[in-house]
Design an enzyme around this catalytic site. Sequence first.
Site, PDB file in Angstrom:
ATOM      1  N   ASP A 136     114.296 -16.638 -19.641  1.00  0.00           N
ATOM      2  CA  ASP A 136     115.691 -16.871 -19.266  1.00  0.00           C
ATOM      3  C   ASP A 136     116.333 -17.882 -20.220  1.00  0.00           C
ATOM      4  OD1 ASP A 136     118.075 -17.361 -17.399  1.00  0.00           O
ATOM      5  OD2 ASP A 136     116.854 -16.022 -16.169  1.00  0.00           O
ATOM      6  N   ASP A 145     112.385 -30.663  -7.636  1.00  0.00           N
ATOM      7  CA  ASP A 145     111.788 -29.567  -6.870  1.00  0.00           C
ATOM      8  C   ASP A 145     110.934 -28.635  -7.725  1.00  0.00           C
ATOM      9  OD1 ASP A 145     113.278 -30.673  -4.864  1.00  0.00           O
ATOM     10  OD2 ASP A 145     114.758 -29.061  -4.760  1.00  0.00           O
ATOM     11  N   HIS A 173     121.286 -20.985 -15.510  1.00  0.00           N
ATOM     12  CA  HIS A 173     120.806 -19.717 -14.975  1.00  0.00           C
ATOM     13  C   HIS A 173     119.294 -19.702 -14.789  1.00  0.00           C
ATOM     14  CE1 HIS A 173     119.951 -15.319 -15.079  1.00  0.00           C
ATOM     15  NE2 HIS A 173     121.153 -15.184 -14.541  1.00  0.00           N
ATOM     16  N   SER A 352     120.294 -10.996 -10.891  1.00  0.00           N
ATOM     17  CA  SER A 352     119.482 -12.103 -11.411  1.00  0.00           C
ATOM     18  C   SER A 352     118.891 -12.926 -10.285  1.00  0.00           C
ATOM     19  CB  SER A 352     120.336 -13.024 -12.286  1.00  0.00           C
ATOM     20  OG  SER A 352     120.428 -12.576 -13.598  1.00  0.00           O
TER      21      SER A 352
END
Length: 412
Positions: A136, A145, A173, A352
């Site tokens: 990506d 996280d 993204h 996505s």
Amino acid sequence: MKVLGMTLMSFVTVFSLWGSVVGATSASASEKVRVWIQTDHLDKQGLMKKYGKRWDFREKGFTTDVTRQQFEQLKERKDIQIREVHKVYALGKVSAKATRTSTPSDPTPWGIEAIYNDSSISATNGGAGIRVAVLDTGVYTDHVDLVSNVEQCKDFTAPTGFKNGVCEDKNGHGTHVAGTILANGGADGKGIYGVSPASKLWAYKVLGNSGFGYSDDIANAIRHAADEGKRLGVHVVISMSLGSSAKDSLIADAVTYAYNNGALVVAAAGNDGPNPDTIGYPGGLVDAIAVAALENVQENGNYRVADFSSRGNPNTDGDYVIQERDVEVSAPGRAIESTWKNGGYNTISGTSMATPHISGLAAKIWAENPSWSNGNLRAEIQTRAKNNDINGGLYADTGDDIASGFGFPRVK
């Protein structure tokens, strides 16, 4: 999909660019063009020496960057095959109501509740021992996280072709996708949770900061992920929330290579729906699981396929056999909250966002059945999808259809 801060380019614009960008010409002879050159072995070595090499695909030739003038000159040669390398785009859409906060609005967003089939779930589990390669825009690996799950961080877009230890995400993204797969709530447990929070992340940057990249970089990253799985003796899920309307042979060959070498490949169906036969690539390849997007709306007793989600080939639906340009499964993809590039959280819609739900589910199932092959795992995902049929949305119907594929596979 291009995301520049909060500036949004529409799906229609992006998909219309796929055909035109590749063949575009420029008045500037010095403009750089990424090309794929194929020729015999002896001439190949000479050409690589003269023009440089980005990626060597062995008998399939090599890719490099040349000027527009050099490209036009090389096209005149009868002893070589040369074409521009395809551009491939991220397939996500930033919501106009997106929020960026230090804690998520919901630690287990609706997509997590849906795939776990548990509306009261407060944390997720599973995925230990499985590696998920996210191809990506990169990943913000210091996100609280995600940080403890990061195992590899590599940049395939660098000028040198490869850079280890770097996978910066200035787009957001890729960080969002990674969070849906394996975010673990952070050390304090106050963050967001992905589907398989014990899995390890291989963050492979194959798209630039504006959300697009080149097919040769993507193909090389796919092969690299498969090779790393073999080298380390681990199971690898390759997750690709990206696409193009055109089938690219470099990527197609790489996906087949990865699948034949034991990796499971999951890819977005595309955001060009709701018309039939609008599925993109690499999702439309036989050796990739194409994922459609669902929205948090009930219709006919289950979630509804989003209108933007690309549909498959109407000539091959209904048979529960995956052929080229078939949607295979569906998962939550509209208004999905997840980790973001600034260390906070954001809400995005697109196939996505559906894709990482399935990538995470695959990692969780594989961890519970480590002796399985990728073929066994794929069959199990298909079985779970059949057991949760989707009938809502345009072209969704009972059984295998062009909108939702086999259905929506869940944890339970």
